[in-house]
Design a protein around this motif. Structure first.
Motif, PDB file in Angstrom:
ATOM      1  N   VAL A 178    -107.894 -45.462 -99.640  1.00 14.01           N
ATOM      2  CA  VAL A 178    -107.034 -45.895 -98.536  1.00 14.01           C
ATOM      3  C   VAL A 178    -105.568 -45.703 -98.908  1.00 14.01           C
ATOM      4  CG1 VAL A 178    -106.394 -47.822 -97.041  1.00 14.01           C
ATOM      5  CG2 VAL A 178    -108.771 -47.570 -97.814  1.00 14.01           C
ATOM      6  N   ALA A 179    -105.190 -46.159-100.105  1.00 13.30           N
ATOM      7  CA  ALA A 179    -103.795 -46.063-100.539  1.00 13.30           C
ATOM      8  C   ALA A 179    -103.335 -44.616-100.643  1.00 13.30           C
ATOM      9  CB  ALA A 179    -103.624 -46.782-101.877  1.00 13.30           C
ATOM     10  N   GLU A 180    -104.206 -43.731-101.116  1.00 11.19           N
ATOM     11  CA  GLU A 180    -103.846 -42.316-101.221  1.00 11.19           C
ATOM     12  C   GLU A 180    -103.602 -41.709 -99.845  1.00 11.19           C
ATOM     13  OE1 GLU A 180    -107.192 -40.915-103.386  1.00 11.19           O
ATOM     14  OE2 GLU A 180    -106.461 -41.701-105.319  1.00 11.19           O
ATOM     15  N   ARG A 181    -104.440 -42.078 -98.876  1.00 14.72           N
ATOM     16  CA  ARG A 181    -104.251 -41.568 -97.504  1.00 14.72           C
ATOM     17  C   ARG A 181    -102.949 -42.119 -96.909  1.00 14.72           C
ATOM     18  NH1 ARG A 181    -106.401 -40.954 -92.254  1.00 14.72           N
ATOM     19  NH2 ARG A 181    -104.494 -40.589 -91.050  1.00 14.72           N
ATOM     20  N   LEU A 182    -102.664 -43.387 -97.116  1.00 15.21           N
ATOM     21  CA  LEU A 182    -101.438 -43.978 -96.585  1.00 15.21           C
ATOM     22  C   LEU A 182    -100.202 -43.330 -97.195  1.00 15.21           C
ATOM     23  CD1 LEU A 182    -102.391 -47.777 -96.545  1.00 15.21           C
ATOM     24  CD2 LEU A 182    -102.288 -46.220 -94.589  1.00 15.21           C
ATOM     25  N   ALA A 183    -100.285 -42.996 -98.483  1.00 12.47           N
ATOM     26  CA  ALA A 183     -99.139 -42.378 -99.155  1.00 12.47           C
ATOM     27  C   ALA A 183     -98.761 -41.062 -98.492  1.00 12.47           C
ATOM     28  CB  ALA A 183     -99.465 -42.155-100.636  1.00 12.47           C
ATOM     29  N   VAL A 184     -99.744 -40.298 -98.035  1.00  7.19           N
ATOM     30  CA  VAL A 184     -99.483 -39.032 -97.351  1.00  7.19           C
ATOM     31  C   VAL A 184     -98.650 -39.257 -96.094  1.00  7.19           C
ATOM     32  CG1 VAL A 184    -100.586 -37.121 -96.115  1.00  7.19           C
ATOM     33  CG2 VAL A 184    -101.550 -37.936 -98.276  1.00  7.19           C
ATOM     34  N   ASP A 185     -98.826 -40.421 -95.466  1.00  3.06           N
ATOM     35  CA  ASP A 185     -98.098 -40.748 -94.243  1.00  3.06           C
ATOM     36  C   ASP A 185     -96.837 -41.561 -94.511  1.00  3.06           C
ATOM     37  OD1 ASP A 185     -99.750 -40.065 -91.555  1.00  3.06           O
ATOM     38  OD2 ASP A 185    -101.118 -40.392 -93.216  1.00  3.06           O
ATOM     39  N   LEU A 219    -123.431 -53.426-101.350  1.00  6.57           N
ATOM     40  CA  LEU A 219    -122.024 -53.375-100.969  1.00  6.57           C
ATOM     41  C   LEU A 219    -121.486 -51.970-100.753  1.00  6.57           C
ATOM     42  CD1 LEU A 219    -120.840 -55.993-103.616  1.00  6.57           C
ATOM     43  CD2 LEU A 219    -121.544 -56.420-101.260  1.00  6.57           C
ATOM     44  N   LEU A 220    -122.245 -50.968-101.171  1.00  4.50           N
ATOM     45  CA  LEU A 220    -121.794 -49.577-101.117  1.00  4.50           C
ATOM     46  C   LEU A 220    -122.867 -48.690-100.505  1.00  4.50           C
ATOM     47  CD1 LEU A 220    -120.351 -49.286-104.724  1.00  4.50           C
ATOM     48  CD2 LEU A 220    -118.994 -48.981-102.649  1.00  4.50           C
ATOM     49  N   SER A 221    -122.453 -47.698 -99.729  1.00  2.00           N
ATOM     50  CA  SER A 221    -123.387 -46.710 -99.210  1.00  2.00           C
ATOM     51  C   SER A 221    -123.694 -45.663-100.279  1.00  2.00           C
ATOM     52  CB  SER A 221    -122.801 -46.016 -97.983  1.00  2.00           C
ATOM     53  OG  SER A 221    -122.656 -46.921 -96.908  1.00  2.00           O
ATOM     54  N   ALA A 240    -119.046 -44.041-111.909  1.00  2.00           N
ATOM     55  CA  ALA A 240    -117.824 -44.269-112.685  1.00  2.00           C
ATOM     56  C   ALA A 240    -117.023 -45.422-112.098  1.00  2.00           C
ATOM     57  CB  ALA A 240    -116.980 -42.997-112.726  1.00  2.00           C
ATOM     58  N   LEU A 241    -116.999 -45.519-110.776  1.00  2.00           N
ATOM     59  CA  LEU A 241    -116.278 -46.605-110.116  1.00  2.00           C
ATOM     60  C   LEU A 241    -116.898 -47.949-110.468  1.00  2.00           C
ATOM     61  CD1 LEU A 241    -114.130 -47.547-108.013  1.00  2.00           C
ATOM     62  CD2 LEU A 241    -115.922 -47.258-106.270  1.00  2.00           C
ATOM     63  N   THR A 242    -118.203 -48.070-110.329  1.00  2.00           N
ATOM     64  CA  THR A 242    -118.851 -49.351-110.608  1.00  2.00           C
ATOM     65  C   THR A 242    -118.822 -49.681-112.096  1.00  2.00           C
ATOM     66  OG1 THR A 242    -121.063 -48.324-110.690  1.00  2.00           O
ATOM     67  CG2 THR A 242    -120.319 -49.188-108.561  1.00  2.00           C
ATOM     68  N   ARG A 243    -118.869 -48.665-112.951  1.00  2.00           N
ATOM     69  CA  ARG A 243    -118.737 -48.915-114.386  1.00  2.00           C
ATOM     70  C   ARG A 243    -117.352 -49.470-114.703  1.00  2.00           C
ATOM     71  NH1 ARG A 243    -121.788 -49.629-119.128  1.00  2.00           N
ATOM     72  NH2 ARG A 243    -120.301 -49.533-120.831  1.00  2.00           N
ATOM     73  N   GLY A 244    -116.329 -48.942-114.033  1.00  2.00           N
ATOM     74  CA  GLY A 244    -114.972 -49.448-114.234  1.00  2.00           C
ATOM     75  C   GLY A 244    -114.817 -50.894-113.808  1.00  2.00           C
ATOM     76  N   TRP A 245    -115.635 -51.339-112.854  1.00  2.00           N
ATOM     77  CA  TRP A 245    -115.568 -52.733-112.413  1.00  2.00           C
ATOM     78  C   TRP A 245    -116.163 -53.694-113.442  1.00  2.00           C
ATOM     79  CZ3 TRP A 245    -117.555 -51.410-106.821  1.00  2.00           C
ATOM     80  CH2 TRP A 245    -116.473 -50.906-106.072  1.00  2.00           C
ATOM     81  N   VAL A 246    -117.152 -53.269-114.196  1.00  2.00           N
ATOM     82  CA  VAL A 246    -117.781 -54.181-115.154  1.00  2.00           C
ATOM     83  C   VAL A 246    -117.229 -54.033-116.564  1.00  2.00           C
ATOM     84  CG1 VAL A 246    -119.913 -54.254-113.803  1.00  2.00           C
ATOM     85  CG2 VAL A 246    -119.725 -52.614-115.690  1.00  2.00           C
ATOM     86  N   GLN A 247    -116.580 -52.898-116.855  1.00  2.00           N
ATOM     87  CA  GLN A 247    -116.137 -52.619-118.221  1.00  2.00           C
ATOM     88  C   GLN A 247    -115.189 -53.672-118.795  1.00  2.00           C
ATOM     89  OE1 GLN A 247    -117.556 -49.842-119.635  1.00  2.00           O
ATOM     90  NE2 GLN A 247    -116.816 -50.640-121.602  1.00  2.00           N
ATOM     91  N   PRO A 248    -114.170 -54.125-118.041  1.00  2.00           N
ATOM     92  CA  PRO A 248    -113.254 -55.101-118.643  1.00  2.00           C
ATOM     93  C   PRO A 248    -113.952 -56.362-119.133  1.00  2.00           C
ATOM     94  CG  PRO A 248    -112.285 -54.180-116.664  1.00  2.00           C
ATOM     95  CD  PRO A 248    -113.712 -53.705-116.702  1.00  2.00           C
ATOM     96  N   VAL A 259    -116.017 -51.119 -97.042  1.00  2.00           N
ATOM     97  CA  VAL A 259    -115.612 -50.110 -96.060  1.00  2.00           C
ATOM     98  C   VAL A 259    -114.583 -49.160 -96.661  1.00  2.00           C
ATOM     99  CG1 VAL A 259    -114.706 -49.744 -93.737  1.00  2.00           C
ATOM    100  CG2 VAL A 259    -115.971 -51.826 -94.256  1.00  2.00           C
ATOM    101  N   SER A 260    -113.695 -49.679 -97.488  1.00  2.00           N
ATOM    102  CA  SER A 260    -112.612 -48.864 -98.043  1.00  2.00           C
ATOM    103  C   SER A 260    -113.122 -47.787 -98.981  1.00  2.00           C
ATOM    104  CB  SER A 260    -111.606 -49.753 -98.774  1.00  2.00           C
ATOM    105  OG  SER A 260    -112.251 -50.472 -99.814  1.00  2.00           O
ATOM    106  N   VAL A 261    -114.317 -47.958 -99.525  1.00  2.00           N
ATOM    107  CA  VAL A 261    -114.933 -46.926-100.358  1.00  2.00           C
ATOM    108  C   VAL A 261    -115.802 -46.014 -99.502  1.00  2.00           C
ATOM    109  CG1 VAL A 261    -116.489 -46.475-102.304  1.00  2.00           C
ATOM    110  CG2 VAL A 261    -114.880 -48.389-102.402  1.00  2.00           C
ATOM    111  N   ASP A 262    -116.582 -46.603 -98.605  1.00  2.18           N
ATOM    112  CA  ASP A 262    -117.472 -45.823 -97.749  1.00  2.18           C
ATOM    113  C   ASP A 262    -116.700 -44.909 -96.810  1.00  2.18           C
ATOM    114  OD1 ASP A 262    -119.620 -47.086 -98.892  1.00  2.18           O
ATOM    115  OD2 ASP A 262    -120.048 -48.403 -97.186  1.00  2.18           O
ATOM    116  N   GLN A 263    -115.675 -45.461 -96.149  1.00  2.00           N
ATOM    117  CA  GLN A 263    -114.926 -44.700 -95.153  1.00  2.00           C
ATOM    118  C   GLN A 263    -113.432 -45.066 -95.224  1.00  2.00           C
ATOM    119  OE1 GLN A 263    -116.549 -44.118 -91.250  1.00  2.00           O
ATOM    120  NE2 GLN A 263    -118.598 -44.746 -91.878  1.00  2.00           N
ATOM    121  N   PRO A 264    -112.748 -44.624 -96.264  1.00  3.29           N
ATOM    122  CA  PRO A 264    -111.334 -44.990 -96.438  1.00  3.29           C
ATOM    123  C   PRO A 264    -110.446 -44.534 -95.288  1.00  3.29           C
ATOM    124  CG  PRO A 264    -111.971 -43.238 -97.970  1.00  3.29           C
ATOM    125  CD  PRO A 264    -113.234 -43.768 -97.367  1.00  3.29           C
ATOM    126  N   GLU A 265    -110.805 -43.420 -94.665  1.00  8.73           N
ATOM    127  CA  GLU A 265    -109.972 -42.933 -93.552  1.00  8.73           C
ATOM    128  C   GLU A 265    -109.952 -43.929 -92.406  1.00  8.73           C
ATOM    129  OE1 GLU A 265    -112.571 -41.323 -94.778  1.00  8.73           O
ATOM    130  OE2 GLU A 265    -111.756 -39.603 -95.884  1.00  8.73           O
TER     131      GLU A 265
END
Length: 278
Positions: free
Chosen positions: A42-49, A171-173, A179-187, A262-268
């Motif tokens: 979401v943030a990457e798309r917003l940055a473009v605008d 929670l995810l489609s 890699a994303l979910t691994r990053g959530w548990v790694q810390p 939703v922000s992962v499934d359909q960020p646009e």
């Protein structure tokens, strides 16, 4: 990575988009056991605008910098720190965006001095008596005990177990980003202080915290959008409509095929909803 000192301690954050203070600004709040990477698309798309996004890693279990050991760590305390972040960074007319537990935190923030918030966007999130949703109540109960936190985390090491319904599966489609979910548990796997923060936050959750939320949400007279995934098995469309009715100026946007994140499934879809707000 920039760090801001808040009542709950030092919080890491990332900035997407233009750096100048005059840019339209969005501040994101994620939920329990995930971090700010939930919002990257979401943030990457917003940055473009030309929209500036502040994406913080709140101390909810997937953060890298532990919360202050002597600070209160509860939904109310995190909500107060969301408002404190707006003060510290001198942000005005902010669009505040929340998901899951982070949506509950955004609702709690509206009980405080929210003059810096100009708009609110909630994606699928806790509301009213669904805090947390019934399916995850056992997880929050277990998270109050440090040995249980350690044991649950060990089960998340294999991707196949991490993507079961009792973890991130609901929670995810598909296909889910390992890699994303691994990053959530790694810390929390690496740092006992992060595991302590999980326990501290879970112990601070009161299930009746949002029961009377309509009594203060209705006083927020600025634009609100609910961007709701229709495939969510935790936060129903009926609950979204009930939440919509609690606000003075709320619009419900249904996102077909999206689940809780939703922000992962359909960020646009989330980015478009933010961009189209007045």
């Amino acid at each position: 990575m920039p760090i801001v000192d808040l009542p709950i301690g030092r919080v890491d954050y990332r900035v997407f988009g233009p750096a100048e203070p005059g840019a339209r600004t969005v501040v994101f709040v994620h939920g329990f056991l995930v971090n700010g990477h939930l919002w990257d698309g979401v943030a990457e798309r917003l940055a473009v605008d030309g929209v500036r996004s502040i994406v913080a890693d709140w101390p909810l279990g997937a953060h890298r910098t532990p919360a202050a050991p002597d600070a209160e760590l509860s939904p109310i305390a995190v909500a107060a720190s969301v408002l404190a972040l707006l003060d510290e960074l001198d942000l005005h007319d902010v669009t505040l965006v929340g998901n899951d537990t982070g949506g509950a935190i955004c609702q709690l923030a509206l009980r405080g001095d929210h003059h810096r918030i100009g708009r609110l966007v909630l994606t699928n999130c806790d509301a009213f008596e669904h805090f947390p949703p019934a399916f995850f109540v056992p997880l929050f109960v277990a998270a109050r005990y440090r040995p249980a936190v350690w044991a649950v985390l060990q089960s998340t090491r294999p991707r196949i177990l991490r993507h079961l319904p009792l973890a991130f599966g609901l929670l995810l489609s598909k296909p889910r980003d390992a890699a994303l979910t691994r990053g959530w548990v790694q810390p929390a796997l690496e740092d006992a202080a992060i595991r302590r923060d999980i326990t501290r936050f879970a112990r601070g959750v009161r299930r009746d915290e949002l029961v009377d939320a309509a009594s203060w949400l209705g006083a927020f007279d600025k634009p609100v959008r609910l961007v709701w995934g229709t495939r969510d098995r935790l936060f129903s469309g009926a609950m979204a409509k009930r939440l919509q009715a609690a606000f003075a100026k709320a619009e419900l946007i249904e996102v077909a095929g999206a689940t809780t994140f939703v922000s992962v499934d359909q960020p646009e879809a989330v980015a478009d909803a933010i961009l189209e707000m007045a």
